[in-house]
Scaffold this active site. Sequence first.
Site, PDB file in Angstrom:
ATOM      1  N   CYS A  92      -1.499   1.602  -3.186  1.00 52.68           N
ATOM      2  CA  CYS A  92      -2.527   2.640  -2.997  1.00 52.68           C
ATOM      3  C   CYS A  92      -1.979   4.067  -2.925  1.00 52.68           C
ATOM      4  O   CYS A  92      -2.487   4.965  -3.596  1.00 52.68           O
ATOM      5  CB  CYS A  92      -3.295   2.397  -1.688  1.00 52.68           C
ATOM      6  SG  CYS A  92      -3.548   0.687  -1.264  1.00 52.68           S
ATOM      7  N   TYR A 141      -9.024  -3.590 -10.964  1.00 51.41           N
ATOM      8  CA  TYR A 141      -8.671  -2.318 -10.322  1.00 51.41           C
ATOM      9  C   TYR A 141      -7.435  -1.698 -10.967  1.00 51.41           C
ATOM     10  O   TYR A 141      -7.452  -0.550 -11.402  1.00 51.41           O
ATOM     11  CB  TYR A 141      -8.306  -2.566  -8.859  1.00 51.41           C
ATOM     12  CG  TYR A 141      -9.433  -2.815  -7.905  1.00 51.41           C
ATOM     13  CD1 TYR A 141      -9.901  -1.802  -7.083  1.00 51.41           C
ATOM     14  CD2 TYR A 141     -10.001  -4.076  -7.772  1.00 51.41           C
ATOM     15  CE1 TYR A 141     -10.901  -2.028  -6.163  1.00 51.41           C
ATOM     16  CE2 TYR A 141     -11.006  -4.312  -6.861  1.00 51.41           C
ATOM     17  CZ  TYR A 141     -11.459  -3.286  -6.048  1.00 51.41           C
ATOM     18  OH  TYR A 141     -12.452  -3.516  -5.151  1.00 51.41           O
ATOM     19  N   LYS A 170       0.096   5.320  -6.021  1.00 53.88           N
ATOM     20  CA  LYS A 170      -0.881   5.296  -7.135  1.00 53.88           C
ATOM     21  C   LYS A 170      -1.824   6.497  -7.055  1.00 53.88           C
ATOM     22  O   LYS A 170      -2.062   7.172  -8.046  1.00 53.88           O
ATOM     23  CB  LYS A 170      -1.653   3.973  -7.070  1.00 53.88           C
ATOM     24  CG  LYS A 170      -2.716   3.721  -8.124  1.00 53.88           C
ATOM     25  CD  LYS A 170      -4.067   4.332  -7.864  1.00 53.88           C
ATOM     26  CE  LYS A 170      -4.669   4.121  -6.511  1.00 53.88           C
ATOM     27  NZ  LYS A 170      -5.191   2.808  -6.215  1.00 53.88           N
ATOM     28  N   HIS A 202     -26.892  22.049  -1.296  1.00 56.27           N
ATOM     29  CA  HIS A 202     -26.984  22.489  -2.685  1.00 56.27           C
ATOM     30  C   HIS A 202     -26.009  23.629  -2.952  1.00 56.27           C
ATOM     31  O   HIS A 202     -25.885  24.500  -2.111  1.00 56.27           O
ATOM     32  CB  HIS A 202     -28.426  22.936  -2.954  1.00 56.27           C
ATOM     33  CG  HIS A 202     -28.661  23.317  -4.375  1.00 56.27           C
ATOM     34  ND1 HIS A 202     -28.653  22.407  -5.403  1.00 56.27           N
ATOM     35  CD2 HIS A 202     -28.882  24.539  -4.936  1.00 56.27           C
ATOM     36  CE1 HIS A 202     -28.882  23.041  -6.546  1.00 56.27           C
ATOM     37  NE2 HIS A 202     -29.009  24.334  -6.288  1.00 56.27           N
ATOM     38  N   GLU A 255      -7.142   1.662 -13.279  1.00 59.80           N
ATOM     39  CA  GLU A 255      -6.522   2.841 -12.663  1.00 59.80           C
ATOM     40  C   GLU A 255      -5.321   3.300 -13.486  1.00 59.80           C
ATOM     41  O   GLU A 255      -5.167   4.484 -13.787  1.00 59.80           O
ATOM     42  CB  GLU A 255      -6.119   2.526 -11.216  1.00 59.80           C
ATOM     43  CG  GLU A 255      -7.350   2.366 -10.313  1.00 59.80           C
ATOM     44  CD  GLU A 255      -7.030   2.010  -8.873  1.00 59.80           C
ATOM     45  OE1 GLU A 255      -5.876   1.595  -8.600  1.00 59.80           O
ATOM     46  OE2 GLU A 255      -7.928   2.146  -8.017  1.00 59.80           O
ATOM     47  N   CYS A 280       0.822  -1.214   0.000  1.00 59.52           N
ATOM     48  CA  CYS A 280       0.000   0.000   0.000  1.00 59.52           C
ATOM     49  C   CYS A 280       0.851   1.258   0.000  1.00 59.52           C
ATOM     50  O   CYS A 280       0.654   2.158  -0.809  1.00 59.52           O
ATOM     51  CB  CYS A 280      -0.931  -0.010   1.211  1.00 59.52           C
ATOM     52  SG  CYS A 280      -1.789   1.547   1.439  1.00 59.52           S
ATOM     53  N   GLU A 324     -25.571  15.790  -3.230  1.00 59.54           N
ATOM     54  CA  GLU A 324     -27.009  15.951  -2.951  1.00 59.54           C
ATOM     55  C   GLU A 324     -27.831  14.929  -3.741  1.00 59.54           C
ATOM     56  O   GLU A 324     -28.949  14.586  -3.342  1.00 59.54           O
ATOM     57  CB  GLU A 324     -27.482  17.375  -3.238  1.00 59.54           C
ATOM     58  CG  GLU A 324     -27.526  17.761  -4.697  1.00 59.54           C
ATOM     59  CD  GLU A 324     -27.972  19.209  -4.919  1.00 59.54           C
ATOM     60  OE1 GLU A 324     -29.028  19.593  -4.372  1.00 59.54           O
ATOM     61  OE2 GLU A 324     -27.275  19.947  -5.628  1.00 59.54           O
TER      62      GLU A 324
END
Length: 451
Positions: free
Chosen positions: A50, A180, A53, A440, A184, A45, A445
């Site tokens: 992760c 993945y 990356k 908003h 990516e 990682c 939302e």
Amino acid sequence: MSDTEYDYDLFTIGIGSGGTRASRVAAAHGAKVAAAEEYRVGGTCVIRGCVPKKMLVYGAHFAEDLVDAQKFGWQIEGKSFDWKVLRDNVLADVDRLEGAYTETLENHDVTIFKERATITGDHEITLESGRVVTARYILIATGARPRMPECKGAEHAISSNEAFHLDEVPKRIIIAGGGYIANEFAGIFHEFGSKVTLVNRGDAILRSYDEAVRDRLLQISLMKGIEFKFNTIFEYIEPCDDGRYRVKLSDCEEEIVDLVMFAVGRVPNTEGLGLENVGVELGENGEVKVDEFSKTNVDYIYAVGDVTDRVQLTPVAIREGQAFADSVFGEGKPYAVDHSCIASAVFSHPPIAAVGMTEGEAKNKLGSVKVYQSDFRPMKNVLAGRNERSLFKMVCDAGNDKIVGIHMIAPEAPEMMQAAAIAVKAGLTKADFDATTAIHPTMAEELVLMK
Ligand code: NDP
């Protein structure tokens, strides 16, 4: 709690996300802990997964942001991209993080051995230097490595490990896989100007994600200029004299490319650990088999993280490490990690995020489901003239209105999903979302406005 019968209360093999958490927490509970790492402290990682990356994903996104900026009035003269600047900054940050991980362990009095460790007997570990130590408990946290398929010339391809160290961005790259890592890195290389082709052995990308969301990623990726080949395999990869590669895919003409990358899953690192010396049972994919408390069939040996091939995600490994350390060395009752309803994300361009069941899974499991959707063009894309629509989808149990899955593809979808995942995990209903007033104007939302 130190046990004089053994040199250590806990010996952790592999100092990645799971191993670090387990070692640190066990030490905080009073255990005498040592840990061995043959590569770099931090694991996949932090060192080559992760974290670096995500930094590349940020770097890549500027390519679109700088184009869009013009519609917002910004003129950027002479913009250019220097891969080596980004690469070296990312690698420097990885060094910093490795230092921080090491310091945390040392601050908790965890002894670190920067070498390979093998189990050579009951409670016995032999380090590469020849030193033999004993431990009351052993934790296997050795992670996984990229699977390299057996096609002719596969040794000429890189994996994601090498992608962080390239000397230059390839002008032409073929990426094998549709999961993945493939999606990516397809986004990353494409934004940096590479011509990218994704080659998939099957007919779908990101199989575990909801069909509508992955179809939207495919559409957007195609529109950006990423090429996809389905039901296609590699026949051979051959080096050319000029440093490039001649690649032959099934049903395709031979082609010359700068780089081939394999991203076809990861294999648990269980070889050469001496697990057979003490009879630790492995599964079909070579993973360490464990029970709900991460215990192997050998009473004093546990395993956490990717090496167990349960859910190959960093936060899961961390939770497994924490639960192991608390359960074995803490005062409280042993507890297991809940592997259900884990939110996840793919940092593609744009990213995908999901929690819970896909529509298909929910129909199979529950029979009757209600699906709510919002298909919209984010305000920023409208002004930028970027023809990219986002999609939010909510899957509910028709019997009780409970939300059983949320699926999104949108800029910043992973950031929005973390909060939404709490609601799904807590068992909230569509009515609970409807009762929440929107913020908003935001993309988020749409979560409370789905029809
Ligand atoms: P994935 O499991 O995501 O995808 C593997 C892909 O390779 C699939 O498209 C699969 O096809 C294909 N494949 C599998 N075996 C072969 C084979 N022998 N030959 C050709 N194709 C094959 O794996 P990745 O390598 O992308 O990532 C590994 C793991 O790392 C992920 O499962 C994930 O847990 C983790 N990860 C998580 C990230 C995140 O959280 N954002 C980012 C990167 C990795 P098929 O669909 O036909 O099986």
